[in-house]
Design a protein around this motif. Structure first.
Motif, PDB file in Angstrom:
ATOM      1  N   VAL B  58       0.838  -1.199   0.000  1.00 55.40           N
ATOM      2  CA  VAL B  58       0.000   0.000   0.000  1.00 55.40           C
ATOM      3  C   VAL B  58       0.878   1.256   0.000  1.00 55.40           C
ATOM      4  O   VAL B  58       0.653   2.200  -0.772  1.00 55.40           O
ATOM      5  CB  VAL B  58      -0.931  -0.006   1.228  1.00 55.40           C
ATOM      6  CG1 VAL B  58      -1.675   1.313   1.330  1.00 55.40           C
ATOM      7  CG2 VAL B  58      -1.899  -1.165   1.155  1.00 55.40           C
ATOM      8  N   ALA B  83      -6.765   7.819   1.037  1.00 54.53           N
ATOM      9  CA  ALA B  83      -6.797   6.366   1.195  1.00 54.53           C
ATOM     10  C   ALA B  83      -7.814   5.978   2.270  1.00 54.53           C
ATOM     11  O   ALA B  83      -8.613   5.050   2.085  1.00 54.53           O
ATOM     12  CB  ALA B  83      -5.409   5.841   1.549  1.00 54.53           C
ATOM     13  N   GLY B 233      -4.725   2.632  -3.051  1.00 57.82           N
ATOM     14  CA  GLY B 233      -4.150   2.179  -1.787  1.00 57.82           C
ATOM     15  C   GLY B 233      -5.238   1.905  -0.763  1.00 57.82           C
ATOM     16  O   GLY B 233      -5.185   0.907  -0.037  1.00 57.82           O
ATOM     17  N   LEU B 237      -6.217  -1.524   1.146  1.00 57.37           N
ATOM     18  CA  LEU B 237      -6.297  -1.616   2.602  1.00 57.37           C
ATOM     19  C   LEU B 237      -7.561  -2.358   3.028  1.00 57.37           C
ATOM     20  O   LEU B 237      -7.502  -3.290   3.852  1.00 57.37           O
ATOM     21  CB  LEU B 237      -6.301  -0.208   3.226  1.00 57.37           C
ATOM     22  CG  LEU B 237      -4.965   0.479   3.447  1.00 57.37           C
ATOM     23  CD1 LEU B 237      -5.188   1.913   3.926  1.00 57.37           C
ATOM     24  CD2 LEU B 237      -4.128  -0.287   4.465  1.00 57.37           C
TER      25      LEU B 237
END
Lengths: 503, 324
Positions: B58, B83, B233, B237
């Motif tokens: 990430v 993100a 990203g 996650l």
């Protein structure tokens, strides 16, 4: 009297003996002797790379010599640092001005040593001391003025005053008049003479040879890391000085053939903006027209107005009868107008990128390709370098590592790519050595011969005489004369820019 | 330090410039790896290395975008917040019944749109990037919490193929994505006019503009790309964690990303940068965190270590820059 004179002659305030310095393998100074007497203006001249800057940095303690001695007041300085040199009374005023813009002249003069009582600044004394320091040198600047608002000449004057006030007895002036016009330069010259008469020893670095001949008592000519000659300035003239600097290399004079200009290409009509007022000018194909003025005058606005960085307050610019949209960089380029800055590191080159990539910059900006073909860039880079005489030691170094002359050639080559219709050259030989200057003059000649309309913005009379077919003199942003070159002399132009009437 | 510089000097003779430039970073990385391997048997096991690679995937994706942007002299402090917001948005959309890939697509579009807004504020309104993106970062940090209402939101078995899938039976999908992004960004920086324009703008914006390079457009594209990659990203996650929760992403991720890029040698003022350096920086930070874990050093030291590495990197970059 005789004894006094003799004593002065045998007691130099600064002396260098057989000083050598190499960087990597390159010998920057190959055994240099230099003597500076109190109360003399000693000019150091030489082409870029001759070793002037190394010599100066050594005097100021920035570099240590590999061998040889530096003596101040007859005492050998074992390890000179900038701080020790300063303490011994050796100061330098760099070409790049170092005043704190936001502070007043008085604060700048007393920077780091403001008079205080119990931690409180005594502002009245600050003003008094500053006024005394300025008056003592005959400098007419208000101590309360903010430094950032001063002109470049005044900033230099304040810097010199500061160093003198700090007790500088040896003053190194590095190109103090580099970007100044006639009248401003004269203010600096007056101060230099005042200081000389007070016994300060002055090392004067300049590219302006007229100025050097006029101002200096003695001249040290450097060539290839050695002292080519040391002479009293009364004993030689400009051609002799240039010969000493250049050595066996040729000096090129204006080519005798006159050009026959074609149809009008670049037209400025009633152009106003900044210091420029209602400016009318026509440049025809194959013609070099110079706009000459004191440095910082109206001709400096041309670059910003013609590139589109600044929108004109009124008036218009046309190229081949088509109006160029004002205040638009893209439109200006699309019209075939190329404006080449006199400040290459701020507006022309990307210092960290390689020579070849810089050479490709304008082409990429115009053609907007998707991909970068490095092989083509390198091939075209090689061609351009050959054509413009750019010499480098490495294959493709960052452009920032090149000398001023080579950088300027890279700049010209990049921006003149693809036969421009009309171009503006702003101070094309600013900070460039004599040989590169001759090369660049030939490049400009060639440009006009190929049919481009060339507008030259300059404050250098000699350059205008050398290059231009026609000259327009501006003062306070207005045209004061518009003359074909064959009807004016160099002296006329000097007089016109300095503020007199044409005789 | 002296040993390090000496080694760099030798390496410069033998290695191609792309590698020798990062010889110092490689040496530090090898040194830390060696020390950890000697002290802990677990370090060099396949499962641990896979674990590390997934953790840094990430960071690598965000850092790739930031490298391009910083090369052009920009900076974006809102990437971590983008993100965080994206990972919350994906979770809520999936909970609301959207197809998982539609949710991903929407989150990516949102990230790109936020990046574009950052770019517009910076280019057209001429706000200093540091301040502009710090402001959006704060706004988005709050928005990210609002979206998930400050609670953990599970996405169940959705996006498992992304979070836990493997390519060619061994390489985690997240790592593949990170590699693809980094390689692509590296190629863009070297071989496209867009990438070279980023260098020119970062190196001298005035010259670039006067040369006819589309400065505003390039910057807008860079900020948009940064936002898009930050959202990617975020998607990674939530896929990996199986839930969106408060505290994921945000400022800590942002600082790690900035640190990785700076450690990788990209100049804060623009004009120089490499993806190889950035990847090394990301790996270095991942390995340092992992070795602190394995050596059972108090977790609070992680931030101390991160800051220290960043400081050392910044100092060496400065010294190297000064020697030219």
């Amino acid at each position: 009297m005789d004894l006094d004179l003799e004593e002065r002659q045998v007691a130099p305030v600064l002396e260098l003996r057989e000083v050598r310095k190499a960087f990597g393998g390159a010998q920057a100074l190959a055994g240099v002797d230099f003597t500076l007497l109190p109360g003399e203006v000693h000019a150091v001249v030489g082409m870029n790379g001759a070793g002037k800057s190394t010599l100066v940095e050594m005097i100021c303690g920035s570099f240590a010599p590999d061998s040889g001695d530096i003596l101040i007041d007859g005492e050998r300085q074992a390890s000179l640092t900038p701080r020790r040199a300063h303490a011994a009374g050796v100061s330098i005023v760099h070409q790049k001005r170092t005043l704190v813009d936001g502070l007043t002249v008085a604060e700048n003069l007393l920077l780091g040593r403001l008079p205080t009582r119990a931690g409180r600044v005594l502002w009245k004394r600050v003003r008094q001391e500053a006024a005394r320091a300025l008056d003592g040198l005959g400098i007419d600047i208000a101590p309360d003025a903010v430094a950032g608002a001063l002109g470049p000449a005044e900033q230099t004057l304040v810097e010199i005053a500061r160093e003198v006030d700090l007790g500088g007895r040896v003053l190194v002036l590095d190109e103090p008049t580099a970007s100044l016009g006639g009248r401003d330069a004269q203010r600096i010259h007056r101060l230099v003479r005042t200081l000389r008469d007070r016994g300060t020893a002055i090392v004067y670095i300049s590219h302006h040879l007229d100025e050097v001949l006029d101002l200096a008592d003695r001249i040290t000519v450097m060539r290839d890391g050695r002292v080519a000659t040391v002479v009293r300035s009364a004993e030689l003239d400009l051609p002799a000085l240039i010969r000493a600097m250049v050595g066996d290399r040729l000096v090129h004079e204006r080519s005798g053939t006159s050009r026959s200009p074609g149809k009008p290409v670049l037209e400025l009509a009633g152009l106003s903006g900044g210091r420029l007022h209602a400016f009318d000018l026509t440049v025809r194909a194959g013609e070099v027209v110079a706009v000459l003025g004191p440095a910082g005058d109206g001709q400096c606005e041309l670059f910003r107005l013609l590139t589109g960085l600044r929108r004109a307050e009124s008036g218009r610019v046309t190229v081949n009868d088509a109006e160029v949209a004002p205040g638009n960089v893209g439109a200006s380029l699309a019209a075939g107008l190329r404006c080449i800055t006199g400040d290459r590191l701020s507006y022309g080159l990307v210092p960290a990128l390689s020579v070849n990539e810089n050479l490709d910059l304008v082409r990429r900006g115009r053609r907007r390709p998707w991909l970068v073909r490095w092989r083509d860039i390198h091939a075209q880079g090689r061609q351009a370098r050959q054509r413009y005489g750019v010499t480098t030691l490495q294959v493709d170094p960052p452009v920032s590592t090149l000398s001023g002359g080579n950088q300027q050639k890279v700049l010209l080559s990049a921006w003149l790519d693809g036969d421009p219709v009309a171009c503006l050259l702003e101070e094309p030989t600013n900070g460039v050595d004599v040989a590169a200057k001759a090369d660049i003059h030939r490049i400009v000649d060639d440009l006009a011969d190929r049919g481009a309309a060339v507008l030259l913005s300059s404050s250098d009379v000699d350059e205008v005489v050398r290059l231009a077919d026609r000259v327009v003199v501006v003062r306070s942003g207005r045209i004061v004369a518009d003359l074909p070159m064959d009807r004016v002399t160099r002296d006329d132009l000097v007089t016109l820019t300095a503020g007199g009437e044409q005789t | 330090m002296t040993a390090l510089t000496a080694l760099k000097g030798q390496a410069r003779l033998a290695l191609p410039p792309g590698v020798s430039r990062h010889a110092g970073l490689l040496t530090v990385l090898l040194a830390i790896g060696t020390v950890t391997a000697l002290k802990s048997d677990a370090f060099l096991t396949g499962s641990n290395l896979l674990n590390v690679s997934q953790q840094i995937a990430v960071v690598a994706v965000l850092a790739a975008g930031l490298t391009l942007l910083m090369t052009a002299g920009g900076i974006d402090f809102s990437l971590g917040a983008i993100a965080a917001l994206a990972h919350g948005v994906v979770a809520q959309l999936i909970v609301a019944g959207f197809n998982e890939w539609t949710a991903v697509g929407l989150a990516l579009a949102l990230g790109a749109a936020i990046g574009l807004v950052n770019g517009l504020v910076v280019t057209l309104l001429k706000v200093v990037p540091f301040v502009a993106t710090l402001a959006t970062s704060t706004i988005l940090g709050g928005a990210a919490l609002l979206v998930i209402d400050g609670k953990s939101i599970s996405i169940g078995e959705h996006l498992v193929s992304l979070g836990f899938g493997e390519v060619a039976g061994a390489v985690p999908a997240l790592v593949v994505i990170a590699m693809v992004v980094c390689v692509a960004a590296g190629l863009v920086l070297r071989w496209t006019a867009f990438g070279r324009n980023a260098f020119a703008i970062g190196g001298n914006e005035n010259a670039a503009r006067l040369a006819g390079i589309p400065v505003v457009r390039t910057k807008l594209l860079l900020y948009t790309l940064g936002g898009l990659l930050a959202a990617l990203g975020g998607v990674m996650l939530v896929a990996r964690l199986g839930a969106a929760s408060p505290g994921t992403g945000g400022l800590h991720l942002e600082l790690t990303v900035v640190a990785a890029v700076v450690i990788g040698g990209t100049a804060l003022h623009g004009g120089s940068g490499t993806l190889v350096g950035t990847v090394l920086g990301v790996v270095l930070l991942g390995v340092v965190a992992n070795s602190l874990n394995l050596l059972q050093i108090n977790a609070h030291y992680q931030d101390v270590a991160l800051g220290t590495v960043l400081l050392i990197a910044a100092i060496t970059n400065h010294l190297r820059g000064g020697s030219h």
